[in-house]
Design an enzyme around this catalytic site. Structure first.
Site, PDB file in Angstrom:
ATOM      1  N   GLU A  35       1.086  -1.030  -0.063  1.00 25.25           N
ATOM      2  CA  GLU A  35      -0.023  -0.171  -0.072  1.00 25.25           C
ATOM      3  C   GLU A  35       0.953   0.997  -0.041  1.00 25.25           C
ATOM      4  O   GLU A  35       1.531   1.411   0.982  1.00 25.25           O
ATOM      5  CB  GLU A  35      -0.930   0.020   1.281  1.00 25.25           C
ATOM      6  CG  GLU A  35      -1.582   1.143   1.625  1.00 25.25           C
ATOM      7  CD  GLU A  35      -2.386   1.971   0.396  1.00 25.25           C
ATOM      8  OE1 GLU A  35      -2.146   3.200   0.005  1.00 25.25           O
ATOM      9  OE2 GLU A  35      -3.204   0.964  -0.259  1.00 25.25           O
ATOM     10  N   THR A  42      -8.489   5.657  -0.137  1.00 29.29           N
ATOM     11  CA  THR A  42      -9.201   6.964  -0.342  1.00 29.29           C
ATOM     12  C   THR A  42     -10.398   7.048   0.558  1.00 29.29           C
ATOM     13  O   THR A  42     -10.691   7.986   1.277  1.00 29.29           O
ATOM     14  CB  THR A  42      -9.577   7.063  -1.744  1.00 29.29           C
ATOM     15  OG1 THR A  42      -8.440   7.463  -2.616  1.00 29.29           O
ATOM     16  CG2 THR A  42     -10.449   8.461  -1.858  1.00 29.29           C
ATOM     17  N   LYS A  52     -17.587  12.212   6.339  1.00 34.06           N
ATOM     18  CA  LYS A  52     -18.804  12.113   7.185  1.00 34.06           C
ATOM     19  C   LYS A  52     -18.423  12.717   8.373  1.00 34.06           C
ATOM     20  O   LYS A  52     -19.532  13.103   9.382  1.00 34.06           O
ATOM     21  CB  LYS A  52     -19.096  10.506   7.472  1.00 34.06           C
ATOM     22  CG  LYS A  52     -19.417   9.941   5.937  1.00 34.06           C
ATOM     23  CD  LYS A  52     -20.318  10.780   4.957  1.00 34.06           C
ATOM     24  CE  LYS A  52     -20.348  10.351   3.792  1.00 34.06           C
ATOM     25  NZ  LYS A  52     -19.204  10.746   2.950  1.00 34.06           N
ATOM     26  N   GLY A 182     -21.914  16.940  -8.734  1.00 36.00           N
ATOM     27  CA  GLY A 182     -22.292  15.442  -8.565  1.00 36.00           C
ATOM     28  C   GLY A 182     -22.176  15.371  -6.802  1.00 36.00           C
ATOM     29  O   GLY A 182     -22.377  16.302  -6.095  1.00 36.00           O
ATOM     30  N   VAL A 266     -14.975  16.314 -10.226  1.00 33.15           N
ATOM     31  CA  VAL A 266     -15.575  16.005 -11.737  1.00 33.15           C
ATOM     32  C   VAL A 266     -15.657  14.713 -12.040  1.00 33.15           C
ATOM     33  O   VAL A 266     -15.607  14.164 -12.992  1.00 33.15           O
ATOM     34  CB  VAL A 266     -15.236  16.894 -12.808  1.00 33.15           C
ATOM     35  CG1 VAL A 266     -15.562  18.283 -12.666  1.00 33.15           C
ATOM     36  CG2 VAL A 266     -13.755  16.775 -13.036  1.00 33.15           C
ATOM     37  N   GLY A 267     -15.540  13.949 -10.887  1.00 26.18           N
ATOM     38  CA  GLY A 267     -15.286  12.344 -11.258  1.00 26.18           C
ATOM     39  C   GLY A 267     -13.876  11.649 -10.794  1.00 26.18           C
ATOM     40  O   GLY A 267     -12.914  12.456 -10.266  1.00 26.18           O
ATOM     41  N   ARG A 268     -13.699  10.450 -11.138  1.00 27.14           N
ATOM     42  CA  ARG A 268     -12.440   9.767 -10.837  1.00 27.14           C
ATOM     43  C   ARG A 268     -11.822   8.969 -11.805  1.00 27.14           C
ATOM     44  O   ARG A 268     -12.529   8.673 -12.840  1.00 27.14           O
ATOM     45  CB  ARG A 268     -12.780   8.866  -9.637  1.00 27.14           C
ATOM     46  CG  ARG A 268     -13.449   9.271  -8.734  1.00 27.14           C
ATOM     47  CD  ARG A 268     -12.882  10.031  -7.701  1.00 27.14           C
ATOM     48  NE  ARG A 268     -11.772   9.271  -6.911  1.00 27.14           N
ATOM     49  CZ  ARG A 268     -10.787   9.630  -6.059  1.00 27.14           C
ATOM     50  NH1 ARG A 268     -11.160  11.205  -5.699  1.00 27.14           N
ATOM     51  NH2 ARG A 268      -9.929   8.829  -5.454  1.00 27.14           N
ATOM     52  N   ALA A 315     -17.267   2.397  -1.654  1.00 29.57           N
ATOM     53  CA  ALA A 315     -16.522   1.497  -0.753  1.00 29.57           C
ATOM     54  C   ALA A 315     -17.557   0.104  -0.414  1.00 29.57           C
ATOM     55  O   ALA A 315     -16.456  -0.782  -0.308  1.00 29.57           O
ATOM     56  CB  ALA A 315     -16.234   2.244   0.416  1.00 29.57           C
ATOM     57  N   HIS A 439     -44.829   2.499  15.280  1.00 24.05           N
ATOM     58  CA  HIS A 439     -45.124   3.891  15.281  1.00 24.05           C
ATOM     59  C   HIS A 439     -44.880   4.624  16.539  1.00 24.05           C
ATOM     60  O   HIS A 439     -44.852   3.815  17.330  1.00 24.05           O
ATOM     61  CB  HIS A 439     -46.792   3.716  15.018  1.00 24.05           C
ATOM     62  CG  HIS A 439     -47.385   5.023  15.264  1.00 24.05           C
ATOM     63  ND1 HIS A 439     -47.332   6.238  14.142  1.00 24.05           N
ATOM     64  CD2 HIS A 439     -48.059   5.728  16.149  1.00 24.05           C
ATOM     65  CE1 HIS A 439     -47.956   6.941  14.544  1.00 24.05           C
ATOM     66  NE2 HIS A 439     -48.253   6.985  15.873  1.00 24.05           N
TER      67      HIS A 439
END
Length: 453
Positions: A35, A42, A52, A182, A266-268, A315, A439
Site C-alpha cells: 500500500e 481513499t 462524514k 455531483g 468532476v469524477g475519478r 466503498a 409507530h
C-alpha cells in the site's frame, strides 16, 4: 534483488483489499499487501470517513441554527476549524490503526510502498523506505483505487484543490468555487456552506446530480440554495487568473466569479497506469479500467481486480468484491452480484437510492407506477421538525414488484436498507405493506409509499 514468496499479494489496500486479506490469511494462506499511502485507501483517508466526520459537525451547526424551532434560545456560535480538523484526523487515525491491527492479528505482511508487476507472478515493491524487492505469488489482487479527474483549464495547476487538499486545510477560506455538481460536490458544498463559507457551484449539466431523478435533484438544489450556495448550471469555467488573495474566474455564461479557493470534483480516474500492466496480459478499457469477468478475474486466471480500478465508485461495493475475490481464491467460484447496490449522499437532507430510477425505467420501457410518500405527513418527521423530503417508489405496474426507491430526507441512508432487502428478495409492495412497522417512525413513510402503490 531480495525476493519473497507468498500465496497471495494484494497491490493496494483499499476497502476491497483490507476485506480480502484477512479472510485469506484466516484460512492459512500467506498474504502480503503493498500500500502506497494508507491502509483503507481513499475512503478512509480522503473520502467516506473524513467527510462524514465533517458532515456530523455540519449537522450540529444546522441544529443550532434552527434551535429556536425547538424552543431553545442559543447564542451565536463560532467554529474552531483547526479543532474540527483535529477531530476528523483523529477519527481517520483510529480507523487506520484498526485496519493495521487487524492485518497484524492475522499475520498479513503490510509493506508501505509502490507495487507494480514484473511479470504475471511477480510484484516489485518500491518501499517508502529501504531498497526495492520482489514478491512471487500464486495469486495477485489489484485494488489500487482511483484519483481525482481533472478538466481544462485546471489540468496543470497544483494550487487547485481536489477532495484530498480540501480535507487537508487547516483554515477555512472565505469563499470557495466548486467545479462539479455531483455527489462529492454536493457533499462539500453542504459542509462548507454550513461552516460559513461563501460557496459557488458550477455544473456543466442543466441540473445537479444527473444520475438521480429530477424531482430529487430539484429538492437538493433548493436545500443547497437555502444554505446560500450559488449554483450556476449549464456552464463551465472558461478561464481564470490568479490574484494574491484568490482567483478571478470567467464562466461560459458571461458571469465572473471571485473566489479564494477552487475545488475540482468532476469524477475519478482509475489508478491503472504505472503499475506494470504492460508486463502482463491484463486488459483495460478506453478509460483505463481493468477488465474483469463476473468472478472478478482479469484476463490472467490467477490475477483478480476490484474497486475503483475496475470502474466502481462505492466503498461498500468494493468490500463485497473483496469478499467474493477471497472466496474465489479459496475455491468457491462465486460470481459478483450487482443487482442490489444501495447508495447514499450525505448532506443535511440525505439522499439514498436502490434499484432503478424513474428515468431509467422510462429508458428501459418498463410499464411502471410511481408512489410518493412525503415526510410532511409522517408523525415522527413532524415532531422532530424534519419534514422536508419524500420516499419515491418505482414498482411494476402489473405485478407490484418493487423495482427501485429513492429517498430524500432525514436518515435516508438508514431507511434505504428495508427497500434494498425487498428488492434483493424480489418482494412486492403488498409484501412490505403487510408487515407491521413501529409507530411513530420515519420508516412509516416507506410503508405508506408501498401502501399507496
Amino acid at each position: 534483488m531480495k525476493q519473497l514468496t507468498k500465496d497471495v499479494v494484494i497491490i493496494g489496500g483499499g476497502p476491497g483489499g483490507y476485506v480480502a486479506g484477512p479472510i485469506l490469511a484466516s484460512k492459512g494462506l500467506s498474504v502480503a499487501c503493498v500500500e502506497r499511502e494508507v491502509l483503507g485507501g481513499t475512503c478512509l483517508k480522503w473520502g467516506c470517513m473524513p467527510t462524514k466526520s465533517l458532515v456530523s459537525v455540519s449537522a450540529c451547526i444546522d441544529k443550532i441554527n434552527h434551535a429556536d424551532t425547538y424552543g431553545i434560545t442559543a447564542g451565536p456560535w463560532s467554529l474552531d476549524f483547526e479543532k474540527t480538523m483535529e477531530r476528523t484526523n483523529g477519527h481517520v487515525k483510529k480507523l487506520e490503526s484498526g485496519c493495521v491491527s487487524k492485518f497484524n492479528k492475522v499475520g498479513i505482511d503490510l509493506f508501505m510502498g509502490f507495487g507494480s508487476f514484473v511479470d504475471e507472478k511477480t510484484v516489485r515493491v518500491d518501499p517508502n523506505e529501504g531498497e526495492p524487492f520482489e514478491i512471487k505469488a500464486k495469486h495477485i489482487i489489484i485494488d489500487t483505487g482511483s484519483s481525482s479527474a481533472t478538466i481544462p483549464p485546471f489540468n496543470d495547476d497544483a494550487d487547485i484543490m481536489t477532495n484530498r487538499e480540501a480535507l487537508s486545510m487547516n483554515s477555512l477560506p472565505e469563499s470557495l468555487l466548486i467545479i462539479g455538481g455531483g455527489v462529492i460536490g454536493c457533499e462539500f458544498a453542504n459542509i462548507f456552506a454550513n461552516f460559513g463559507v461563501k460557496v459557488t457551484m458550477v455544473e456543466l449539466m442543466d441540473r445537479i446530480l444527473p444520475p438521480v431523478d429530477a424531482d430529487v435533484a430539484d429538492l437538493m438544489q433548493q436545500e443547497l440554495s437555502g444554505l446560500g450556495v450559488d449554483i450556476q448550471l449549464g456552464t463551465k469555467v472558461e478561464s481564470y487568473t490568479k490574484k494574491n488573495n484568490g482567483y478571478t474566474c470567467k464562466l461560459s455564461n458571461g458571469k465572473t466569479i471571485e473566489t479564494e479557493k477552487i475545488m475540482v470534483v468532476v469524477g475519478r480516474r482509475p489508478n491503472s497506469d504505472k503499475i506494470g500492466l504492460e508486463n502482463t496480459e491484463i486488459k483495460t478499457n478506453q478509460k483505463g479500467h481493468i477488465q474483469v469477468d463476473s468472478y472478478l478475474k482479469t484476463a490472467v486466471n490467477h490475477i483478480y481486480a476490484m474497486g475503483d480500478v475496475i470502474g466502481g465508485t462505492l466503498a461498500h461495493v468494493s468490500r463485497m468484491e473483496g469478499e467474493i475475490v477471497a472466496k474465489n481464491i479459496l475455491g468457491e467460484n462465486l460470481p459478483m452480484d450487482y443487482k442490489v447496490v444501495p447508495w447514499s449522499i450525505f448532506t443535511n437532507l440525505e439522499i439514498s437510492g436502490v434499484g432503478v430510477t424513474e428515468q431509467k425505467a422510462k429508458e428501459q420501457g418498463v410499464d411502471y407506477l410511481v408512489s410518493v410518500s412525503k415526510f410532511s405527513s409522517n408523525g415522527k418527521a413532524m415532531v422532530s421538525d424534519e419534514m422536508d423530503g419524500f420516499v419515491k417508489l418505482i414498482a411494476d405496474k402489473h405485478t407490484k414488484k418493487i423495482l427501485g426507491v429513492q429517498i430524500i430526507g432525514p436518515h435516508a441512508s438508514d431507511l434505504i436498507h428495508e427497500m434494498a432487502l425487498a428488492i434483493h428478495c424480489d418482494l412486492t409492495t403488498t409484501s412490505v405493506s403487510s408487515m407491521i412497522h413501529v409507530h411513530p417512525t420515519l420508516a412509516e413513510a416507506v410503508l405508506k409509499a408501498c401502501q399507496q402503490a
